[in-house]
Design an enzyme around this catalytic site. Structure first.
Site, PDB file in Angstrom:
ATOM      1  N   ASP A  64       0.845  -1.198   0.000  1.00 23.62           N
ATOM      2  CA  ASP A  64       0.000   0.000   0.000  1.00 23.62           C
ATOM      3  C   ASP A  64       0.881   1.250   0.000  1.00 23.62           C
ATOM      4  O   ASP A  64       1.592   1.513   0.960  1.00 23.62           O
ATOM      5  CB  ASP A  64      -0.879  -0.003   1.257  1.00 23.62           C
ATOM      6  N   TYR A  91       3.258   9.843  -0.783  1.00 25.99           N
ATOM      7  CA  TYR A  91       4.360   9.295   0.020  1.00 25.99           C
ATOM      8  C   TYR A  91       5.712   9.529  -0.665  1.00 25.99           C
ATOM      9  O   TYR A  91       6.760   9.407  -0.026  1.00 25.99           O
ATOM     10  CB  TYR A  91       4.216   7.785   0.243  1.00 25.99           C
ATOM     11  N   LYS A  94      -2.577   5.936  -4.308  1.00 27.16           N
ATOM     12  CA  LYS A  94      -3.616   6.926  -3.985  1.00 27.16           C
ATOM     13  C   LYS A  94      -3.364   8.242  -4.718  1.00 27.16           C
ATOM     14  O   LYS A  94      -2.214   8.638  -4.915  1.00 27.16           O
ATOM     15  CB  LYS A  94      -3.629   7.188  -2.461  1.00 27.16           C
ATOM     16  N   HIS A 104      -7.127  10.022  -1.798  1.00 28.33           N
ATOM     17  CA  HIS A 104      -6.377   9.982  -0.528  1.00 28.33           C
ATOM     18  C   HIS A 104      -7.073  10.705   0.625  1.00 28.33           C
ATOM     19  O   HIS A 104      -6.918  10.330   1.781  1.00 28.33           O
ATOM     20  CB  HIS A 104      -4.991  10.605  -0.750  1.00 28.33           C
TER      21      HIS A 104
END
Ligand code: A2P
Length: 291
Positions: A46, A51, A76, A109
């Site tokens: 994930d 990120y 996301k 997100h």
């Protein structure tokens, strides 16, 4: 023993336990993903555009011995890319960074306060799903009223709602609403968060891993507090994505199939819900909203 799977409303099968990689660099992520796949038996990763480590995830997958089609991969869409065209472009950029031609799950997100824009974003995700480049689509951090916006569109029901969820914040309302509408809930910060996830107005550092009740249950089973918490998610039917960049912990976190929490254990853990979050409340933070 292997990780159980849950069938999403899209028909896609998702391993109930996956590896989270928030706050890991590309190099840390690459090593963690490769180890998780090759050595520890994970089949679910994930990540998120926000990120900044989709490239590391892609490198980790490609350098592992596990074929892409055996891996459940989630990424996301970040809020600055919400809207119809921006979402389509952001999805292409994520695929390029991941070095794959599809993801298993693509998630919004965070809910914007601009409902019209969320609706346009959802239309883009539906188009992506129709093309087969996302096997399932869903959301993160959606409260029931946000989910209702998408349900009212009358199209695809989100397969997943990924929310902050752990014994301090059991999210009963979100889970009940999701269950009523066939949306599967995933837990982020399942171990109570990272030591530095103190973002947002209501945030506080992780205290769950050091909680005395969790420690007592861990002693009873000769397991670690993290393993107790992960079992709690599994036995509650939740999808759980603990993050670690340390091999020993990555292996430990999936070594949870040789014991079960008893009803007593579960009821003791249920006393811990005090509603405290390590992250922000989705209604209070319009994070990353486009200009
Ligand atoms: P690290 O990557 O340094 O191992 P979350 O609840 O968001 O999944 O947070 C997990 C946090 O707990 C991370 O900071 C991670 O740090 C740490 N962690 C992950 N697995 C374990 C474990 N088995 N024991 C203790 N800490 C862990």
């Amino acid at each position: 023993m292997t990780t159980p799977t849950i069938t999403l409303n899209s028909g896609t099968s998702i391993p109930q336990l996956g590896l989270g990689v928030w706050q890991a660099t590309n190099d840390e992520t690459e090593a963690a993903v490769r180890f998780a796949l090759d050595e520890a038996g994970y089949r679910h990763i994930d990540t998120a555009a926000a990120y900044g480590n989709e490239e590391g995830v892609g490198r980790g997958i490609r350098s592992s011995a596990v074929p892409r089609e055996e891996i459940f991969l989630t990424t996301k869409l970040w809020n600055s890319d919400q809207g119809y065209e921006p979402a389509l472009q952001a999805f292409d950029a994520s695929l390029a960074k991941l070095g794959t031609d599809y993801v298993d799950l693509y998630l919004i997100h965070w809910p914007l306060q601009d409902t019209d824009r969320i609706e346009r974003t959802w239309e883009a995700l539906e188009k992506i799903a129709e093309s087969g480049r996302a096997k399932a689509i869903g959301v993160c951090n959606f409260e029931p009223h946000h989910l209702q916006v998408l349900l009212d569109l009358g199209g695809t029901v989100p397969a997943v709602d990924q929310v902050e969820l752990h014994p301090h914040l059991t999210q009963k309302e979100v889970r009940a609403f999701a269950a009523d509408h066939g949306v599967t809930v995933e837990s982020w910060s399942p171990l109570g968060g990272t030591s530095n996830s103190g973002w947002g107005s209501a945030s506080k550092p992780n205290t769950l891993l050091a909680d005395p009740i969790i420690a007592r249950i861990a002693d009873r089973h000769s397991k670690t507090p993290a393993q107790i918490l992960i079992r709690w998610h599994l036995q509650n039917g939740l999808i759980v994505i603990p993050k670690s960049v340390h091999e020993e912990r990555i292996a430990q976190n999936i070594d949870v199939y040789d014991f079960e929490l008893t009803d007593l254990d579960l009821s003791e853990i249920d006393t811990l819900d005090d509603g405290t979050r390590v992250g922000a409340h989705p209604d209070e933070l319009n994070i990353g909203a486009p200009e």
